[in-house]
Design a protein around this motif. Structure first.
Motif, PDB file in Angstrom:
ATOM      1  N   SER A 175       3.542  -2.962   1.336  1.00 33.82           N
ATOM      2  CA  SER A 175       1.827  -4.158   0.471  1.00 33.82           C
ATOM      3  C   SER A 175       2.214  -5.594   1.898  1.00 33.82           C
ATOM      4  N   SER A 176       1.155  -5.589   1.878  1.00 31.81           N
ATOM      5  CA  SER A 176       0.372  -7.168   2.352  1.00 31.81           C
ATOM      6  C   SER A 176      -0.718  -7.553   2.282  1.00 31.81           C
ATOM      7  N   SER A 177      -1.017  -8.798   2.487  1.00 31.66           N
ATOM      8  CA  SER A 177      -2.481  -9.852   2.634  1.00 31.66           C
ATOM      9  C   SER A 177      -1.996 -10.800   3.314  1.00 31.66           C
ATOM     10  N   PRO A 178      -3.205 -11.364   4.184  1.00 33.87           N
ATOM     11  CA  PRO A 178      -3.469 -12.589   4.787  1.00 33.87           C
ATOM     12  C   PRO A 178      -2.162 -14.012   4.668  1.00 33.87           C
ATOM     13  N   GLN A 179      -2.496 -13.594   3.085  1.00 34.21           N
ATOM     14  CA  GLN A 179      -1.062 -14.713   2.675  1.00 34.21           C
ATOM     15  C   GLN A 179       0.099 -14.350   2.727  1.00 34.21           C
ATOM     16  N   GLY A 180       0.406 -13.384   2.842  1.00 33.08           N
ATOM     17  CA  GLY A 180       2.060 -12.197   3.215  1.00 33.08           C
ATOM     18  C   GLY A 180       2.504 -11.281   2.380  1.00 33.08           C
ATOM     19  N   VAL A 181       3.360 -10.544   3.151  1.00 33.77           N
ATOM     20  CA  VAL A 181       4.403  -9.397   3.204  1.00 33.77           C
ATOM     21  C   VAL A 181       4.659  -9.235   1.789  1.00 33.77           C
ATOM     22  N   GLY A 182       4.520  -8.022   1.007  1.00 37.55           N
ATOM     23  CA  GLY A 182       4.572  -7.641  -0.061  1.00 37.55           C
ATOM     24  C   GLY A 182       5.920  -7.004   0.270  1.00 37.55           C
ATOM     25  N   THR A 183       6.421  -5.836  -0.302  1.00 39.87           N
ATOM     26  CA  THR A 183       7.287  -5.094  -0.688  1.00 39.87           C
ATOM     27  C   THR A 183       7.660  -4.205  -0.008  1.00 39.87           C
ATOM     28  N   MET A 184       8.306  -3.305   0.699  1.00 35.89           N
ATOM     29  CA  MET A 184       8.077  -3.311   1.681  1.00 35.89           C
ATOM     30  C   MET A 184       9.739  -1.369   1.485  1.00 35.89           C
ATOM     31  N   TYR A 185       9.310  -0.124   1.767  1.00 29.71           N
ATOM     32  CA  TYR A 185      10.718   0.644   2.019  1.00 29.71           C
ATOM     33  C   TYR A 185      10.050   1.946   2.726  1.00 29.71           C
ATOM     34  N   PHE A 186      11.172   2.259   2.424  1.00 26.04           N
ATOM     35  CA  PHE A 186      11.000   3.619   4.031  1.00 26.04           C
ATOM     36  C   PHE A 186      11.723   4.980   3.534  1.00 26.04           C
ATOM     37  N   ALA A 187      11.785   5.138   3.963  1.00 32.30           N
ATOM     38  CA  ALA A 187      11.458   7.080   3.003  1.00 32.30           C
ATOM     39  C   ALA A 187      10.943   8.340   3.921  1.00 32.30           C
ATOM     40  N   PRO A 188      11.320   9.703   3.601  1.00 34.95           N
ATOM     41  CA  PRO A 188      11.004  10.800   4.538  1.00 34.95           C
ATOM     42  C   PRO A 188       9.911  11.061   3.224  1.00 34.95           C
ATOM     43  N   ALA A 189       8.593  11.528   4.017  1.00 36.30           N
ATOM     44  CA  ALA A 189       7.859  11.849   3.198  1.00 36.30           C
ATOM     45  C   ALA A 189       6.777  12.977   3.155  1.00 36.30           C
ATOM     46  N   ARG A 190       6.231  13.376   2.320  1.00 40.54           N
ATOM     47  CA  ARG A 190       5.774  14.454   2.014  1.00 40.54           C
ATOM     48  C   ARG A 190       4.702  14.475   1.604  1.00 40.54           C
ATOM     49  N   LEU A 191       2.942  15.268   2.404  1.00 40.89           N
ATOM     50  CA  LEU A 191       1.619  15.467   2.128  1.00 40.89           C
ATOM     51  C   LEU A 191       1.291  16.363   0.554  1.00 40.89           C
ATOM     52  N   ASN A 192       0.782  15.843   0.230  1.00 42.88           N
ATOM     53  CA  ASN A 192      -0.002  16.946  -1.056  1.00 42.88           C
ATOM     54  C   ASN A 192      -1.132  16.154  -1.182  1.00 42.88           C
ATOM     55  N   GLY A 193      -1.869  16.985  -0.637  1.00 43.06           N
ATOM     56  CA  GLY A 193      -3.820  16.842  -1.021  1.00 43.06           C
ATOM     57  C   GLY A 193      -3.236  15.608  -0.588  1.00 43.06           C
ATOM     58  N   ARG A 194      -4.354  14.073  -1.266  1.00 42.98           N
ATOM     59  CA  ARG A 194      -4.637  12.767  -0.529  1.00 42.98           C
ATOM     60  C   ARG A 194      -3.358  12.509  -0.845  1.00 42.98           C
ATOM     61  N   TYR A 195      -2.202  12.737  -1.490  1.00 40.60           N
ATOM     62  CA  TYR A 195      -0.499  11.752  -1.182  1.00 40.60           C
ATOM     63  C   TYR A 195       0.198  11.717  -0.708  1.00 40.60           C
ATOM     64  N   LEU A 196       0.943  11.103  -0.106  1.00 45.39           N
ATOM     65  CA  LEU A 196       2.422  10.508   0.132  1.00 45.39           C
ATOM     66  C   LEU A 196       3.112  10.902  -0.575  1.00 45.39           C
ATOM     67  N   GLU A 197       4.400  11.668  -0.799  1.00 48.55           N
ATOM     68  CA  GLU A 197       5.314  11.398  -1.856  1.00 48.55           C
ATOM     69  C   GLU A 197       6.837  11.009  -1.197  1.00 48.55           C
ATOM     70  N   PHE A 198       7.215  10.742  -1.777  1.00 48.74           N
ATOM     71  CA  PHE A 198       8.590  10.197  -0.596  1.00 48.74           C
ATOM     72  C   PHE A 198       9.539  10.173  -1.904  1.00 48.74           C
ATOM     73  N   SER A 199      10.723  11.037  -1.385  1.00 52.17           N
ATOM     74  CA  SER A 199      12.321  10.930  -1.168  1.00 52.17           C
ATOM     75  C   SER A 199      12.979   9.895  -0.903  1.00 52.17           C
ATOM     76  N   ASP A 200      13.848   9.444  -2.337  1.00 55.42           N
ATOM     77  CA  ASP A 200      15.126   7.888  -2.273  1.00 55.42           C
ATOM     78  C   ASP A 200      14.917   7.009  -1.507  1.00 55.42           C
ATOM     79  N   PRO A 201      13.497   6.555  -2.169  1.00 57.13           N
ATOM     80  CA  PRO A 201      13.677   5.373  -0.618  1.00 57.13           C
ATOM     81  C   PRO A 201      14.192   4.908  -0.474  1.00 57.13           C
TER      82      PRO A 201
END
Length: 247
Positions: A175-201
């Motif tokens: 997440s981010s805005s012009p004021q700064g970066v928020g939370t960051m994660y890294f994980a394998p992703a799977r597409l389900n419809g219009r969602y990305l689902e992450f395993s053990d980020p």
């Protein structure tokens, strides 16, 4: 008895050097792109001369920075998607595709709705969706009978299949805005419809080194809200109001 879908640890797909680069360089890539995008109207200073602001500019900027910071790894490779500005970034058989989720990270950070999902990106995500590193029963898909199947886009499929082995989608999302970066994660992703689902980020953190400090020095701690020394004041009693006298 061992379950048929016993979860594998996705970290085993990367070497120690690659994991270190992901955990240390990807946050810096996101931070550097945020800083560029925040001043885009005046001095974006993009190496390609782009003048992108928030939204698409932030996403493209992060990918550029990731390519620059990971390019020295032996497993690094990239491919240009035909008739597109998109360059796909790979570490071995992992497709690294950064994603900005908005100004704030949703409470359920393991399932992110994609507000923008063009057909080409949908096909890319479908072709590379994580099927190896799943928690048993966590991402069961409800397949509707007779559901419309989108046409395959040949260009995207050709790009990700050239290596001869199945590529898995890995997403640094933040997440981010012009004021700064928020939370960051890294994980394998799977597409389900219009969602990305992450395993053990894995949660990523950005640390700023104190200026002029030698390598290996302790990193500076970012102050929280209302931190710091406060002046001491003398406690004084408030005077009681004067009582009204009877005339």
């Amino acid at each position: 008895m061992t379950g048929q879908h016993e979860r594998q640890d996705w970290r085993g797909q990367f070497t120690a050097e690659e994991l270190s680069a992901i955990r240390h360089q990807v946050p810096h890539a996101i931070q550097r792109s945020q800083e560029r995008s925040a001043r885009a109207h005046t001095e974006y200073d993009d190496p390609d001369g782009d003048q992108d602001v928030y939204g698409a500019g932030m996403s493209r900027g992060v990918q550029k920075e990731i390519r620059h910071l990971l390019a020295d790894l032996s497993s690094y490779r990239e491919m240009q998607v035909p008739r597109s500005r998109r360059t796909l970034t790979f570490l071995g058989d992992a497709l690294v595709f950064p994603l900005r989720v908005g100004k704030g990270m949703p409470r359920n950070h393991r399932r992110i709705r994609l507000n923008y999902l063009p057909d080409s990106r949908r096909e890319l995500f479908e072709q590379t969706s994580n099927i190896k590193y799943l928690d048993a029963g966590l991402f069961e898909l409800d397949q509707l009978a007779g559901a419309e199947q989108l046409a395959r886009l040949e260009d995207a499929l050709t790009v990700v299949s050239e290596s001869g082995t199945r590529t898995t989608l890995f997403v640094p999302y933040y997440s981010s805005s012009p004021q700064g970066v928020g939370t960051m994660y890294f994980a394998p992703a799977r597409l389900n419809g219009r969602y990305l689902e992450f395993s053990d980020p894995d949660r990523l953190t950005y640390q700023v080194r104190v200026a002029d400090e030698a390598p290996g020095a302790v990193l500076a701690t970012v102050s929280g809200f209302a931190d710091g020394d406060r002046p001491r004041t003398t406690v004084k009693l408030r005077p009681r109001p004067t009582e009204t006298k009877d005339k």
